[in-house]
Design an enzyme around this catalytic site. Sequence first.
Site, short mmCIF file in Angstrom:
data_model
loop_
_atom_site.label_atom_id
_atom_site.label_comp_id
_atom_site.label_asym_id
_atom_site.label_seq_id
_atom_site.Cartn_x
_atom_site.Cartn_y
_atom_site.Cartn_z
N LEU A 187 10.60 7.44 -4.15
CA LEU A 187 8.92 8.13 -4.58
C LEU A 187 8.69 7.97 -5.74
CD1 LEU A 187 8.20 10.62 -1.72
CD2 LEU A 187 7.20 7.99 -1.15
N GLN A 203 10.63 10.72 4.46
CA GLN A 203 10.61 12.96 4.95
C GLN A 203 11.09 13.93 3.78
OE1 GLN A 203 12.99 12.50 8.07
NE2 GLN A 203 11.96 11.53 9.21
N ARG A 252 25.03 10.17 -0.85
CA ARG A 252 24.73 8.94 0.59
C ARG A 252 25.85 8.14 1.01
NH1 ARG A 252 18.53 7.67 0.19
NH2 ARG A 252 18.46 10.23 1.26
N HIS A 270 18.80 0.84 5.04
CA HIS A 270 18.44 2.62 4.32
C HIS A 270 16.78 1.57 2.99
CE1 HIS A 270 15.69 6.32 4.01
NE2 HIS A 270 16.37 6.49 2.93
N GLY A 293 11.69 13.43 0.13
CA GLY A 293 10.78 14.34 -0.91
C GLY A 293 11.27 13.44 -2.21
N GLU A 303 19.43 17.23 -1.94
CA GLU A 303 19.93 16.14 -0.97
C GLU A 303 21.04 16.39 -1.79
OE1 GLU A 303 16.91 13.74 0.67
OE2 GLU A 303 15.32 15.03 -0.36
N HIS A 340 21.52 4.31 5.27
CA HIS A 340 20.80 6.31 5.10
C HIS A 340 22.46 6.79 6.46
CE1 HIS A 340 19.36 10.23 5.58
NE2 HIS A 340 18.22 9.70 4.33
N SER A 378 0.51 -1.04 -0.10
CA SER A 378 -0.24 -0.11 0.12
C SER A 378 1.03 1.02 -0.05
CB SER A 378 -0.95 -0.67 1.55
OG SER A 378 -0.01 0.02 2.47
N GLY A 379 2.29 1.03 -0.16
CA GLY A 379 2.94 2.69 -0.55
C GLY A 379 3.04 3.45 -1.85
N ARG A 421 21.63 4.68 -4.93
CA ARG A 421 20.63 5.47 -5.31
C ARG A 421 19.95 7.37 -5.18
NH1 ARG A 421 15.70 7.03 -2.32
NH2 ARG A 421 15.92 5.84 -0.46
N GLU A 472 10.44 -0.56 -3.86
CA GLU A 472 11.69 -0.64 -4.01
C GLU A 472 12.13 -1.93 -4.00
OE1 GLU A 472 11.84 0.57 0.08
OE2 GLU A 472 14.78 -1.05 0.60
C1 SIN Z 1 15.89 11.06 3.22
O1 SIN Z 1 14.81 12.37 4.27
O2 SIN Z 1 16.91 11.89 3.67
C2 SIN Z 1 15.01 9.82 2.73
C3 SIN Z 1 14.71 10.84 0.98
C4 SIN Z 1 15.03 9.13 0.67
O3 SIN Z 1 15.48 7.99 1.18
O4 SIN Z 1 15.96 9.70 -0.76
#
Ligand code: SIN
Length: 537
Positions: A389, A59, A287, A348, A61, A124, A241, A25-26, A383, A372
């Site tokens: 998303l 969180q 990351r 993550h 975006g 980011e 993460h 359900s994502g 990634r 995912e």
């Molecule tokens: C984050 O808000 O750092 C995670 C976003 C993501 O995993 O792309």
Amino acid sequence: MESYLTSTNLQTVPSLTTDIVIIGSGVAGLSAALAAAKSSQVLLITKNEFSDCATFQAQGGIAAALEEASYEAHLEDTLRAGAGLCNQEMVRILVSEGVERVRELVKAKVPFDRQDGGLAFTIEGGHSARRVLHAEGDATGQTLHRSLLQMAKDDENINLLEHHFAIDLLHSRQAVFGIICLDTKYNRLLRINCGAVIMASGGLGQVYQETTNPEVATGDGYAICLRAGAVLEDMEFIQFHPTTLYLAGAPRFLISEAVRGEGAYLLTTEGKRFMPSFHELAELAPRDIVSKAIIRTMEATSTNYVLLDLRHLSADLVEERFPNIRAFCSDYGIDITHDAIPVRPACHYMMGGVKTDSLGRTNVENLYACGEVACSEVHGANRLASNSLLEGLVFGHRAGEHARENISRNSTSINAAIKFTTRTEPSQQIKRNLPLDIDDVLHSLRSLAWRELGIFRTGEQLIHAENTINFWSRYVLREVFTAASGFEAQNIMTVAKMISRAALLRTESRGAHQRLDYPETDDDHWQKHIQLSRENF
Ligand code: SIN
């Protein structure tokens, strides 16, 4: 890889029939449902509540080149982060159709944050431009999920079922005809016959002791698809993460990368900024680089965390952009406008998964995967932040559309004879006097995964991990379970086996896969994917 079900007892299980079943359900599952429902009956099931998914927790975006001259720079950034293993055509689909999908959301009045009359964008790690949309500050996932779920509830062709745990697919040699699931509220089995299954069950973070993932991320979809004959790819590539809250007794709550996007620094416990000496982009390096730098800094300073410092940012900005992070930290006595946050990396995101083509199709007929759990090769070895998303939106939509078109061509398959490949022959099943202590098994497995399948790996550790997991599998995978927790434990064990096998095979370092005994990237031998299937695993 086994369950207690047999084809004989399946005949007595209550059943229902629909066109397309979606598991999860994502964002990927909901997008697939909305696309498929244009001309098909869709049943979407989820094992817990609808909001128990990684999307809801997201969180940072959604990255989309809405205000750039073209999507080329987003494409380039994605390829660079992916360290030579992205499929360029898939990434082109992601970034170009991503713009279309996000525009549809804006048109549908999903309340993305705004600034000066237009959409507000942040940046980011690994992005060369401000292209990350967010909503309600750091509640992007919740906001998006609420909107998509409401659209699905409003669609009369979509039925939604909570508390239904998918145990396995019903399939013949090479085609899927339905699923068998457990209604966990009433503890009864349900057989669902259908023309196509779209697997959108999310990730596998619960393999690891330290993870940002929700409790439901037990890798079910990977293990279910493997058992049904699907090919899985890139299972060695797990993203850690860099910044999750590290406090005794607190969950490993994600502190969004967007915090660094807005200017936060990473400091040693003695208050010294360290990222500039690791990468020219400092805190906004990709990351994998930030996570590795944190581990190295923790080793050098003999500590088990570093600090994330927002104290130099304006309190108003922090309040407006990060209300959830602020509230969460405050519950544990940290005022993020006055105190630095103790953080360290945690598992993550899985870049690999069930191999799909650009329409979400797997190698098994009538079986699709998206989000995912799928490997569409858009993320390569690492990634790019806020591309997940987007991937769920784009490839969920594509899978839903294709399944819908396919189902109308193959509508007779719904009535085809259903077979179910039993997981264990009754003669091999273990029947013991004392029940297996599942919590103890999982605790041991998660510690092992954290130590030996983590950010830095060696051949010696990987062999030890594989042997240990194989030994535990001998009895855990042959156990006869009747509750979802048992099936989940088996699935976790199966995906841990896949991770250790793929990580051992890849004798190089690339992206999120770092081998201390093979520290270089070896394009001559390894600019290629590792695939696992029932036959070679
Ligand atoms: C984050 O808000 O750092 C995670 C976003 C993501 O995993 O792309």
